[in-house]
Design an enzyme around this catalytic site. Structure first.
Site, PDB file in Angstrom:
ATOM      1  N   LYS A 190     -37.115 -37.816   6.174  1.00 42.76           N
ATOM      2  CA  LYS A 190     -36.463 -38.448   7.094  1.00 42.76           C
ATOM      3  C   LYS A 190     -35.423 -39.289   6.992  1.00 42.76           C
ATOM      4  O   LYS A 190     -34.434 -40.053   6.986  1.00 42.76           O
ATOM      5  CB  LYS A 190     -37.144 -39.269   8.161  1.00 42.76           C
ATOM      6  N   GLU A 197     -35.348 -44.371  -0.821  1.00 41.44           N
ATOM      7  CA  GLU A 197     -35.944 -43.255  -1.292  1.00 41.44           C
ATOM      8  C   GLU A 197     -34.765 -42.167  -1.282  1.00 41.44           C
ATOM      9  O   GLU A 197     -34.611 -40.898  -1.813  1.00 41.44           O
ATOM     10  CB  GLU A 197     -37.301 -43.276  -0.636  1.00 41.44           C
ATOM     11  N   ASN A 250     -31.493 -46.434   3.936  1.00 41.67           N
ATOM     12  CA  ASN A 250     -31.419 -44.868   3.731  1.00 41.67           C
ATOM     13  C   ASN A 250     -29.954 -45.289   4.611  1.00 41.67           C
ATOM     14  O   ASN A 250     -28.874 -43.918   4.339  1.00 41.67           O
ATOM     15  CB  ASN A 250     -32.662 -43.637   3.959  1.00 41.67           C
ATOM     16  N   ALA A 301     -41.123 -52.968   7.182  1.00 38.37           N
ATOM     17  CA  ALA A 301     -41.428 -54.048   6.250  1.00 38.37           C
ATOM     18  C   ALA A 301     -41.107 -55.898   7.037  1.00 38.37           C
ATOM     19  O   ALA A 301     -42.831 -55.854   7.835  1.00 38.37           O
ATOM     20  CB  ALA A 301     -40.947 -54.322   4.851  1.00 38.37           C
ATOM     21  N   ALA A 318     -41.245 -55.740  -0.657  1.00 43.62           N
ATOM     22  CA  ALA A 318     -41.270 -55.640   0.281  1.00 43.62           C
ATOM     23  C   ALA A 318     -42.594 -54.860   1.762  1.00 43.62           C
ATOM     24  O   ALA A 318     -43.216 -55.929   2.337  1.00 43.62           O
ATOM     25  CB  ALA A 318     -39.892 -55.638   1.380  1.00 43.62           C
TER      26      ALA A 318
END
EC number: 1.1.1.94
Length: 336
Positions: A196, A286, A261, A145, A10
């Site tokens: 973050k 991630e 996330n 994205a 993406a």
């Protein structure tokens, strides 16, 4: 300028689309690992798997085969691969004479057989290890994205120790729908991009448990303080964390509905297991993979990160969801 984007997920696809809409671009090539996927995307003029309904601009070509055949003809190589693949790609491109930049955010995972006390590296540190001669940098900041691909207004940071690389990124991507700001504090930009994601899991949990807007504001604010402490300890400038790659990316990832996330935290609050939450996403989150490495790096430099500690305990099954908030609230009072 001829740009090669490696990785047709993406984010790689979105940035290839963005670059291809720039009026000064000669050609943008998007390399897909699977030749069949490359042929399908080129025929359909879209990435239906990751960005359905968004057509490719005419200047974008999808390619496959041996990636090195395309590297030789590019003025700028952009790695749109996950953090886990960065070391391999930088090693493959170590002799490249063109600038190489990455889009991934996070700390590299520590190998299971690594000695006690080992910690994960930031992307630029990985590059220093495997390809120190590369002209390299990172493109980061608050961005989903799908919105980039739709040409919705976005602002990013081009970070590099090499002034020419930052200038090249600004030239390649700065346009009507995207502003790109140069910043030579690559440590600060990469710490912000990594931490973050972890804080977004915590914020999703907070919102999923319906703890209220006061709790969310407190979590985001104290999370920014954690991020800044770690960054400064690693050599970053404190002011970087008040910019796009710090506060900007944190607010977007912690509160935006498109955040993977944040979604992990919401699903954990619903009672889903971590495996169920990750599987349901269909994309990489991630923060799940970098939380432990962020905490290990913080401990290595003696920085206290209670929110990150709580997220790691939650992900490791050491702390029930219902006790996660209490774990933070019972901390001793102190000055801000």
């Amino acid at each position: 300028m001829k740009i090669l984007v490696i990785g047709a997920g993406a984010w790689g696809t979105a940035m290839a689309i963005s670059a291809a809409t720039h009026k000064d671009q000669d050609r943008v090539s998007l390399w897909a690992r699977d030749p069949a996927q490359a042929q399908l995307m080129q025929a359909e003029r879209a990435n239906s798997r990751y960005l359905p309904g968004i057509r490719f601009p005419d200047a974008l070509t999808v390619v496959g085969g041996d990636v090195m055949d395309h590297v030789a003809d590019a003025d700028l190589i952009v790695l749109g691969t996950p953090m886990a693949a960065l070391r391999q790609w930088l090693g493959q491109l170590k002799d490249c004479r063109r600038p190489v930049v990455w889009l991934c955010k996070g700390f590299e995972a520590v190998a299971a057989d690594a000695p006690a006390g080992s910690y994960g590296l930031m992307a630029h540190e990985v590059c220093q290890q495997v390809a120190p001669q590369l002209q390299s940098g990172a493109l980061s900041g608050p961005s989903f994205a799908a919105e980039v691909a739709r040409q919705q207004p976005t602002a990013l940071v081009a970070a590099s120790a090499h002034e020419g690389v930052s200038e090249l990124l600004v030239s390649a991507f700065h346009g009507e729908a995207m502003r790109v700001y140069a910043n030579n504090d690559i440590v600060g930009v990469e710490v912000g991009g990594a931490v973050k994601n972890v804080l977004a899991i915590a914020t999703g949990l907070c919102d999923g448990l319906q703890l209220g807007l006061n709790a969310r504001a407190a979590l985001v604010t104290r999370g920014l303080a954690e991020m800044t402490r770690l960054g400064v300890a690693l050599g970053a400038r404190a002011e970087t964390f008040m910019g796009l790659s710090g506060l900007g990316d944190l607010v977007l990832t912690a509160t935006g509905d498109l955040s993977r996330n944040r979604k992990v935290g919401l699903l954990l609050a619903e009672g889903k297991s971590l495996e169920q939450a990750v599987t349901s996403l269909g994309h990489v989150a991630e923060g799940v993979y970098s939380a432990r490495t962020v905490l290990a790096r913080a401990r290595q430099v003696g920085v206290e990160m209670p929110i990150t500690e709580t997220v790691v305990a939650l992900l490791d099954g050491q702390l029930p969801v219902t006790e996660a908030v209490q774990h933070l609230m019972v901390r001793d009072p102190r000055g801000e």
